[in-house]
Motif scaffolding. Structure first.
Motif, PDB file in Angstrom:
ATOM      1  N   THR A   1      10.285  -7.633 -49.288  1.00  8.56           N
ATOM      2  CA  THR A   1      10.810  -8.996 -49.332  1.00  8.56           C
ATOM      3  C   THR A   1      12.333  -8.909 -49.244  1.00  8.56           C
ATOM      4  O   THR A   1      12.936  -8.096 -49.948  1.00  8.56           O
TER       5      THR A   1
ATOM      6  N   ILE B   1      15.970 -11.092 -49.439  1.00 10.09           N
ATOM      7  CA  ILE B   1      16.654 -12.335 -49.790  1.00 10.09           C
ATOM      8  C   ILE B   1      17.998 -12.312 -49.082  1.00 10.09           C
ATOM      9  O   ILE B   1      18.719 -11.315 -49.136  1.00 10.09           O
TER      10      ILE B   1
ATOM     11  N   SER C   1       7.067  -3.799 -52.612  1.00 10.43           N
ATOM     12  CA  SER C   1       5.799  -3.617 -53.323  1.00 10.43           C
ATOM     13  C   SER C   1       4.932  -2.640 -52.547  1.00 10.43           C
ATOM     14  O   SER C   1       4.799  -2.768 -51.330  1.00 10.43           O
TER      15      SER C   1
ATOM     16  N   SER D   1       4.931  -3.725 -48.771  1.00 10.26           N
ATOM     17  CA  SER D   1       5.391  -5.083 -48.526  1.00 10.26           C
ATOM     18  C   SER D   1       6.852  -5.189 -48.950  1.00 10.26           C
ATOM     19  O   SER D   1       7.210  -4.837 -50.066  1.00 10.26           O
TER      20      SER D   1
ATOM     21  N   ASN E   1      11.826  -6.871 -41.635  1.00 12.39           N
ATOM     22  CA  ASN E   1      12.256  -7.983 -42.490  1.00 12.39           C
ATOM     23  C   ASN E   1      13.706  -8.363 -42.222  1.00 12.39           C
ATOM     24  O   ASN E   1      14.051  -9.544 -42.195  1.00 12.39           O
TER      25      ASN E   1
ATOM     26  N   TYR F   1      16.776  -6.760 -51.554  1.00  9.66           N
ATOM     27  CA  TYR F   1      15.374  -6.578 -51.166  1.00  9.66           C
ATOM     28  C   TYR F   1      14.503  -6.084 -52.303  1.00  9.66           C
ATOM     29  O   TYR F   1      14.994  -5.497 -53.269  1.00  9.66           O
TER      30      TYR F   1
ATOM     31  N   VAL G   1      14.577 -16.449 -47.674  1.00  6.86           N
ATOM     32  CA  VAL G   1      13.627 -15.472 -48.215  1.00  6.86           C
ATOM     33  C   VAL G   1      12.579 -15.155 -47.158  1.00  6.86           C
ATOM     34  O   VAL G   1      12.044 -16.068 -46.523  1.00  6.86           O
ATOM     35  N   THR G   2      12.303 -13.889 -46.963  1.00  2.00           N
ATOM     36  CA  THR G   2      11.265 -13.509 -46.002  1.00  2.00           C
ATOM     37  C   THR G   2      10.508 -12.294 -46.514  1.00  2.00           C
ATOM     38  O   THR G   2      11.070 -11.462 -47.235  1.00  2.00           O
ATOM     39  N   THR G   3       9.243 -12.201 -46.180  1.00  2.00           N
ATOM     40  CA  THR G   3       8.453 -11.056 -46.618  1.00  2.00           C
ATOM     41  C   THR G   3       7.503 -10.635 -45.503  1.00  2.00           C
ATOM     42  O   THR G   3       7.068 -11.467 -44.710  1.00  2.00           O
ATOM     43  N   ASP G   4       7.232  -9.351 -45.424  1.00  2.00           N
ATOM     44  CA  ASP G   4       6.340  -8.808 -44.398  1.00  2.00           C
ATOM     45  C   ASP G   4       5.595  -7.632 -44.991  1.00  2.00           C
ATOM     46  O   ASP G   4       6.174  -6.816 -45.687  1.00  2.00           O
TER      47      ASP G   4
END
Ligand code: ADP
Ligand code: MG
Length: 342
Positions: A149, A151, A94, A147, A77, A91, A48-51
């Motif tokens: 995210t 997966i 937001s 934002s 991401n 993904y 999991v990563t978010t930017d």
């Protein structure tokens, strides 16, 4: 449908986004419920990563269109999943949006997001939408924020961390370095109009970086890389992260840095080297590998669709050293971008 988001409303805007994107497969739940239901492949671990990208900090709508912004928000991401050696799957997005944003602009944003994600089969499964106007503090319109995210998944034990570099390892980078930072300087000074071929290419490297998913997967799944990171802040900074987390040092050879002809033509060799060492946002992969993997790495780069260039060695002594053409060394200090620092 057309017009301002303030007239169309949050729910109809989300419905519209849903209609534009490819939803996750059967048995799964995407946009429209209280939570998404997803599944990674059997036997895989989840990544999991978010930017987050903030207007005025990461992007400027004066020279970034909404589609380019959407593309880049997803690409940075995807690049993080690539740097773990993983496969991206789903993904979420937001956004804080101005009420005066037009639906066509929101559409552009999601077209860009989808154009980055679709080649890798990555599906949108949800997000959140809010107005950026901060009523409570009395400002009529705050900055736009996006934002993303992602997966993803990896084989257990094969996700490549920053901490695995050992003394004696070779240091490699994919592609070429410094293009994006020079592209940004051009965009800031002159915008997108009237650029020559080299300049346009550099600008495109800034606005539309290619996440090195295939290269990352090959290196991770083939257990070729001992440590890996994507270059977002600049080689000097991101190499620093690997060295710190692995408890080692490095020697980098200046004349081995992969620098594009376009960058040299545009900036001159001296500045080009500085861009390559310290310029951010190339989203190339920086990785280390045991010398016993040299042959395999050379052979597999064709499959990765990008070049692998050996630029130095991992050393037991701490700190990074840059060695020039004459064999003279000096300290290579991180001087890429860091938030909160003046
Ligand atoms: P809740 O109030 O339960 O959080 P929301 O109204 O925020 O529900 O969201 C409804 C659905 O729309 C959810 O599935 C959510 O994930 C999705 N969603 C909301 N905003 C976005 C967006 N900007 N992009 C993609 N999906 C979104
Ligand atoms: Mg919500």
């Amino acid at each position: 449908m057309k017009g301002f988001l303030s007239g169309i409303g949050e729910f109809r805007s989300i419905d519209h986004i849903k209609s534009m994107c490819v939803m996750p497969g059967r048995g799964l739940v995407g946009i429209g419920d209280d939570a998404a239901v997803i599944k990674v492949s059997p036997g895989m671990v989840t990544l999991v990563t978010t930017d987050m990208l903030v207007e005025g900090v990461h992007f400027d709508l004066a020279y970034t269109g909404f589609e380019a912004l959407g593309y880049k928000s997803a690409a940075v991401n995807l690049s993080d999943i690539a740097a773990m050696g993983g496969r991206p799957r789903f993904y979420l997005v937001s956004v804080a949006l101005r009420p005066k944003m037009r639906l066509e602009e929101l559409e552009g944003l999601y077209r860009g997001l989808e154009s980055a994600c679709r080649p890798f089969g990555v599906r949108l499964v949800g997000g959140d939408t809010t107005a950026s106007a901060g009523g409570s503090v009395g400002c009529s319109s705050g900055p736009m924020v996006i934002s993303v995210t992602i997966i993803g998944e990896a084989y257990p034990g094969r996700a490549v961390k920053r901490s695995g570099a050992q003394a004696g390892d070779d240091i490699y980078v994919t592609g070429s370095l410094g293009d994006s930072a020079c592209g940004l300087a051009i965009l800031k000074a002159r915008g997108t109009g009237g650029l020559n071929k080299d300049e346009a290419l550099l600008a495109a490297r800034h606005l539309k970086p290619s996440p090195r998913i295939k290269a990352g997967r090959l290196l991770g799944e083939g257990m070729m890389a001992s440590a890996m990171i994507d270059i977002s802040d600049g080689l000097s900074s991101d190499l620093g992260h690997i060295l710190e987390q692995s408890g080692v040092g490095a020697v980098v050879y200046k004349d081995r840095l992969p620098i594009s002809g376009g960058l040299i033509n545009t900036a001159g060799i001296k500045k080009a080297v500085q861009y390559a060492l310290h310029g951010g946002e190339d989203y190339e992969l920086l990785f280390t590998a045991r010398p016993s993997n040299r042959k395999k790495i050379a052979v597999r780069q064709g499959e990765a669709g990008v070049s692998f260039t050996a630029i130095g060695k991992v050393t037991a002594e701490h700190g990074a050293e840059l060695v020039d053409e004459k064999g003279q060394g000096r300290a290579l200090r991180p001087s890429g971008y860091e938030h909160f620092r003046k």
